[in-house]
Write an enzyme that holds these catalytic residues in place. Structure first.
Site, short mmCIF file in Angstrom:
data_model
loop_
_atom_site.label_atom_id
_atom_site.label_comp_id
_atom_site.label_asym_id
_atom_site.label_seq_id
_atom_site.Cartn_x
_atom_site.Cartn_y
_atom_site.Cartn_z
N ASP A 38 33.77 39.29 55.66
CA ASP A 38 34.17 38.71 54.11
C ASP A 38 35.27 39.81 53.65
OD1 ASP A 38 34.50 37.38 51.76
OD2 ASP A 38 32.35 37.04 51.27
N HIS B 269 32.79 32.55 55.43
CA HIS B 269 32.50 30.91 54.46
C HIS B 269 33.86 30.67 54.36
CE1 HIS B 269 34.40 32.57 50.69
NE2 HIS B 269 33.79 34.05 50.92
N HIS C 33 41.44 35.94 44.58
CA HIS C 33 41.21 34.94 43.93
C HIS C 33 42.53 34.61 42.95
CE1 HIS C 33 36.49 34.93 44.09
NE2 HIS C 33 36.86 35.28 45.12
N GLU D 69 30.23 29.81 49.01
CA GLU D 69 29.89 31.11 48.80
C GLU D 69 30.52 31.55 47.32
OE1 GLU D 69 30.58 35.48 49.06
OE2 GLU D 69 32.16 33.89 48.37
N GLU D 70 31.50 30.98 47.21
CA GLU D 70 32.15 31.28 45.75
C GLU D 70 31.41 30.92 44.51
OE1 GLU D 70 34.17 33.47 45.88
OE2 GLU D 70 35.55 33.62 47.42
N ASP E 136 40.21 35.47 51.18
CA ASP E 136 38.91 35.53 50.97
C ASP E 136 38.53 34.00 50.95
OD1 ASP E 136 36.31 35.63 49.91
OD2 ASP E 136 36.76 36.24 47.73
#
Length: 355
Positions: free
Chosen positions: A233, A66, A318, A210-211, A178
């Protein structure tokens, strides 16, 4: 790691694109994928995939990264020219303050920082922070000045970070691993498979959004209708104080995700992955997660698609700064390549049938 691969990682991780605003990454992926496939197609939300076609009666295998990274959307400009935001993806509020970002607008990109409250002003308060309380500051003196520069609600704010190697050369520090990890692996696998004859149609690329709830995988699997789905991922490492009883340890190989809230690894698919790892001496580690991936959205789509994740772990995902292992990346890349090399129509049929 070859310098070419490091430069690709650096380029992809330093690109900026949060959920719904992935155009810079999509453009990069389109340019890189096009010479490696028969044709390139895009779904309605913006996911982009290269196809290597086999005969119409052959099975279809999808490999999906992604493109989006976590970021923020501007929701309001205050009279003093500061910005209120909502998060796009999951953020720990304690890592947001006093960081550097890029404000992306139709008129151009502007430097921006997140506010923080000096400790002097926290005395006598709870000290607790919520994302909604953090303001973003691009240096404008008023709402009118921000508007004059083309700033509008709906614009996005994305972390700005330089990608570097650690002193020992074993790890890399970047933002957005990510999931620019997955984007990198997709490109490297397509290059490695250029001269291979495949007994199936390969669909390889990257989803969007995706997030924010695995949104991009749903239209993508509807459009391409794969028989098998492999997400590539990055997941959260849990190895800062112990590796006893935790999942996700840097340097221990690719992740074999057996369960998360949205997916259970099916027995025949697990067997194939374990056989591949053993045959090619690929280091791996079992992984159980509290979060999901696009595999969770794919495996309940259409009539049900056997799905799994070939992943790596990263510390501090993140955030502005993720640390990940070069050896883990190498293991995951080799796993993706050998999994795709080893598949044929009969093996795919066995996995799908579950017997």
């Amino acid at each position: 790691m070859e310098e070419k691969t490091f430069q690709r990682i650096k380029e992809l991780t330093e690109l900026q694109g949060t959920s719904g605003f992935e155009e810079d990454i999509r453009s990069y992926m389109r340019t890189a994928i096009t010479p490696l496939v028969d044709d390139v197609q895009q779904d309605g939300l913006g996911g982009i995939f290269g196809l290597r076609h086999a005969a119409a009666d052959k099975p279809r295998v999808m490999v999906a990264a992604h493109m989006d990274e976590v970021g923020f959307m501007l929701t309001e400009i205050t009279p003093r020219g500061l910005f209120k935001v909502v998060p796009l993806g999951g953020w720990n509020p304690y890592v947001v303050s006093a960081q550097r970002f890029t404000l992306k607008t139709a008129n151009g990109n502007y430097p921006c920082i997140s506010s923080s409250v000096p400790p002097h002003l926290l005395r006598g308060t709870s000290g607790q922070v919520k994302v909604e309380d953090i303001l973003f500051d691009a240096g404008f003196e008023s709402k009118e000045e921000a508007l004059a520069f083309g700033v509008l609600p709906g614009d996005t704010i994305v972390p700005q970070t330089e990608t570097v190697k650690t002193a020992n050369g074993k790890n890399i520090i970047s933002k957005a691993w990510d999931n620019r990890y997955g984007c990198t692996v997709v490109l490297e696998a397509l290059e490695a498979l250029q001269k291979e004859t495949l007994d199936y149609t390969l669909i390889a690329g990257a989803n969007v959004q995706e997030e924010v709830g695995l949104r991009g995988a749903k239209p993508a699997v509807t459009k391409f209708d794969p028989d098998l789905f492999f997400a590539v991922d990055c997941s959260a490492a849990d190895d800062l104080t112990t590796t006893n009883g935790t999942f996700g340890h840097l340097g221990e190989g690719t992740l074999l995700r057996i369960q998360d809230p949205g997916m259970i690894l099916l027995p025949r698919l697990r067997e194939y992955l374990l056989d591949t790892a053993a045959t090619h001496h690929i280091p791996y580690q079992y992984f159980v997660s509290k979060g999901g991936t696009d595999a969770g959205a794919a495996h309940t789509a259409n009539q049900g698609i056997p799905s799994t994740v070939i992943g790596v772990c990263g510390r501090y995902i993140h955030t502005h700064q993720t640390m990940f292992s070069i050896a883990d990346f190498d293991a995951a890349r080799e796993m993706v390549i050998q999994v795709l090399k080893g598949l044929d129509a009969s093996t795919i049929k066995t996995i799908v049938a579950g017997k």
